[in-house]
Design a protein around this motif. Sequence first.
Motif, mmCIF file in Angstrom:
data_model
loop_
_atom_site.group_PDB
_atom_site.id
_atom_site.type_symbol
_atom_site.label_atom_id
_atom_site.label_comp_id
_atom_site.label_asym_id
_atom_site.label_seq_id
_atom_site.Cartn_x
_atom_site.Cartn_y
_atom_site.Cartn_z
ATOM 1 N N LYS A 147 54.620 12.306 53.807
ATOM 2 C CA LYS A 147 53.676 11.443 54.512
ATOM 3 C C LYS A 147 54.356 10.197 55.050
ATOM 4 O O LYS A 147 54.088 9.741 56.171
ATOM 5 N N PHE A 148 55.243 9.626 54.250
ATOM 6 C CA PHE A 148 55.965 8.428 54.661
ATOM 7 C C PHE A 148 56.842 8.729 55.881
ATOM 8 O O PHE A 148 56.896 7.951 56.840
ATOM 9 N N THR A 149 57.515 9.876 55.864
ATOM 10 C CA THR A 149 58.370 10.274 56.982
ATOM 11 C C THR A 149 57.542 10.506 58.244
ATOM 12 O O THR A 149 57.935 10.096 59.342
ATOM 13 N N LEU A 150 56.381 11.145 58.103
ATOM 14 C CA LEU A 150 55.508 11.367 59.256
ATOM 15 C C LEU A 150 55.055 10.042 59.869
ATOM 16 O O LEU A 150 55.043 9.879 61.095
ATOM 17 N N GLU A 151 54.676 9.097 59.021
ATOM 18 C CA GLU A 151 54.226 7.792 59.523
ATOM 19 C C GLU A 151 55.358 7.070 60.243
ATOM 20 O O GLU A 151 55.148 6.432 61.277
ATOM 21 N N LYS A 152 56.554 7.179 59.710
ATOM 22 C CA LYS A 152 57.707 6.537 60.345
ATOM 23 C C LYS A 152 57.957 7.143 61.734
ATOM 24 O O LYS A 152 58.188 6.423 62.710
ATOM 25 N N GLU A 153 57.892 8.468 61.819
ATOM 26 C CA GLU A 153 58.129 9.133 63.107
ATOM 27 C C GLU A 153 57.025 8.808 64.115
ATOM 28 O O GLU A 153 57.303 8.597 65.294
ATOM 29 N N LYS A 154 55.752 8.757 63.639
ATOM 30 C CA LYS A 154 54.654 8.411 64.544
ATOM 31 C C LYS A 154 54.802 6.997 65.077
ATOM 32 O O LYS A 154 54.572 6.743 66.256
ATOM 33 N N TYR A 155 55.201 6.077 64.209
ATOM 34 C CA TYR A 155 55.370 4.697 64.640
ATOM 35 C C TYR A 155 56.529 4.589 65.641
ATOM 36 O O TYR A 155 56.450 3.874 66.636
ATOM 37 N N TYR A 156 57.595 5.330 65.371
ATOM 38 C CA TYR A 156 58.733 5.328 66.294
ATOM 39 C C TYR A 156 58.315 5.814 67.679
ATOM 40 O O TYR A 156 58.596 5.182 68.688
ATOM 41 N N LYS A 157 57.592 6.936 67.715
ATOM 42 C CA LYS A 157 57.179 7.504 69.006
ATOM 43 C C LYS A 157 56.216 6.583 69.738
ATOM 44 O O LYS A 157 56.284 6.417 70.957
ATOM 45 N N LYS A 158 55.314 5.963 68.999
ATOM 46 C CA LYS A 158 54.325 5.066 69.589
ATOM 47 C C LYS A 158 54.969 3.802 70.135
ATOM 48 O O LYS A 158 54.615 3.324 71.219
ATOM 49 N N SER A 159 55.925 3.246 69.427
ATOM 50 C CA SER A 159 56.452 1.925 69.755
ATOM 51 C C SER A 159 57.651 1.929 70.691
ATOM 52 O O SER A 159 57.917 0.957 71.376
ATOM 53 N N HIS A 160 58.370 3.043 70.734
ATOM 54 C CA HIS A 160 59.648 3.020 71.447
ATOM 55 C C HIS A 160 59.737 3.982 72.619
ATOM 56 O O HIS A 160 60.677 3.917 73.404
ATOM 57 N N ASN A 161 58.768 4.896 72.719
ATOM 58 C CA ASN A 161 58.707 5.786 73.882
ATOM 59 C C ASN A 161 60.054 6.427 74.212
ATOM 60 O O ASN A 161 60.479 6.487 75.360
ATOM 61 N N VAL A 177 61.663 -3.212 59.687
ATOM 62 C CA VAL A 177 60.723 -4.233 59.231
ATOM 63 C C VAL A 177 59.393 -4.082 59.945
ATOM 64 O O VAL A 177 58.323 -4.165 59.338
ATOM 65 N N ASN A 178 59.424 -3.831 61.257
ATOM 66 C CA ASN A 178 58.183 -3.612 62.006
ATOM 67 C C ASN A 178 57.430 -2.412 61.455
ATOM 68 O O ASN A 178 56.204 -2.446 61.311
ATOM 69 N N TYR A 179 58.151 -1.344 61.161
ATOM 70 C CA TYR A 179 57.496 -0.162 60.622
ATOM 71 C C TYR A 179 56.850 -0.445 59.276
ATOM 72 O O TYR A 179 55.712 -0.062 59.005
ATOM 73 N N ILE A 180 57.586 -1.133 58.398
ATOM 74 C CA ILE A 180 57.067 -1.438 57.072
ATOM 75 C C ILE A 180 55.768 -2.235 57.168
ATOM 76 O O ILE A 180 54.776 -1.932 56.506
ATOM 77 N N ASN A 181 55.759 -3.241 58.022
ATOM 78 C CA ASN A 181 54.548 -4.046 58.198
ATOM 79 C C ASN A 181 53.402 -3.196 58.717
ATOM 80 O O ASN A 181 52.267 -3.313 58.267
ATOM 81 N N GLU A 182 53.689 -2.331 59.701
ATOM 82 C CA GLU A 182 52.660 -1.487 60.291
ATOM 83 C C GLU A 182 52.127 -0.464 59.281
ATOM 84 O O GLU A 182 50.912 -0.254 59.154
ATOM 85 N N ALA A 183 53.025 0.177 58.557
ATOM 86 C CA ALA A 183 52.613 1.191 57.579
ATOM 87 C C ALA A 183 51.818 0.567 56.450
ATOM 88 O O ALA A 183 50.801 1.107 56.011
ATOM 89 N N ALA A 184 52.270 -0.571 55.966
ATOM 90 C CA ALA A 184 51.555 -1.254 54.888
ATOM 91 C C ALA A 184 50.171 -1.689 55.355
ATOM 92 O O ALA A 184 49.182 -1.571 54.625
ATOM 93 N N ARG A 185 50.087 -2.190 56.585
ATOM 94 C CA ARG A 185 48.798 -2.637 57.124
ATOM 95 C C ARG A 185 47.832 -1.448 57.255
ATOM 96 O O ARG A 185 46.662 -1.534 56.877
ATOM 97 N N ALA A 186 48.325 -0.332 57.786
ATOM 98 C CA ALA A 186 47.481 0.852 57.960
ATOM 99 C C ALA A 186 47.029 1.402 56.608
ATOM 100 O O ALA A 186 45.870 1.788 56.434
#
Length: 202
Positions: A147-161, A177-186
């Motif tokens: 699940k953690f890996t999926l969230e990281k990949e989704k955030y990468y695709k969303k943020s970096h195109n 750091v951006n990913y950690i903040n985003e994942a923790a917030r979600a």
Amino acid sequence: MTRQQYIMNDETMYIVAKPNGRYVESSIAELYGDPILCLKSPNKIIEYNCKYHSQNYVSRKDLTKGLTDIRAKHPIIVDLFASYIYFCTHSDRVMENSWFNLKYIKRYYEYRGMTKVIFENNEELKVDISYSSFNNQYLNAVRLYYKFTLEKEKYYKKSHNQTITYEQFQTDESHEVNYINEAARAAYKKYMRGIDELNSLI
């Protein structure tokens, strides 16, 4: 070698409880070298290392809940940069609770009502927990990693195109750091939604 405290690292394989009279200490194994004795219990070492990596233990549990919906005996991502994922043998309310690093478990099997674990360096350890319980905890840790890996990949695709490679993203601390903040917030929002839903049923 006996220590007052222990900083977990990429070669830490496990931290197991070692009762000593009224106290519970820890026996720690790394991939190489002799066992390390720490005067703190495994739970206290986990708590200390979560703080060492910028968040407390409760926050790490909430992150696990948000990503996986696991409600008891939570596996923990100790270090979000290196993804040290540890799973426990008992509830964290139990002093004799022990913790294992997911990535160093080579295989395990039932052994006289307990579980025998083989690690990547071929060390063997008998764990006083049933095979079914150990297997369940191991699979929960795998679930958290997935699940953690999926969230990281989704955030990468969303943020970096696709402007940088995923490998570059993994090694760039600012992106992490951006990913950690985003994942923790979600995860926190999802956790609080669950609390609200429970309250609405009361």
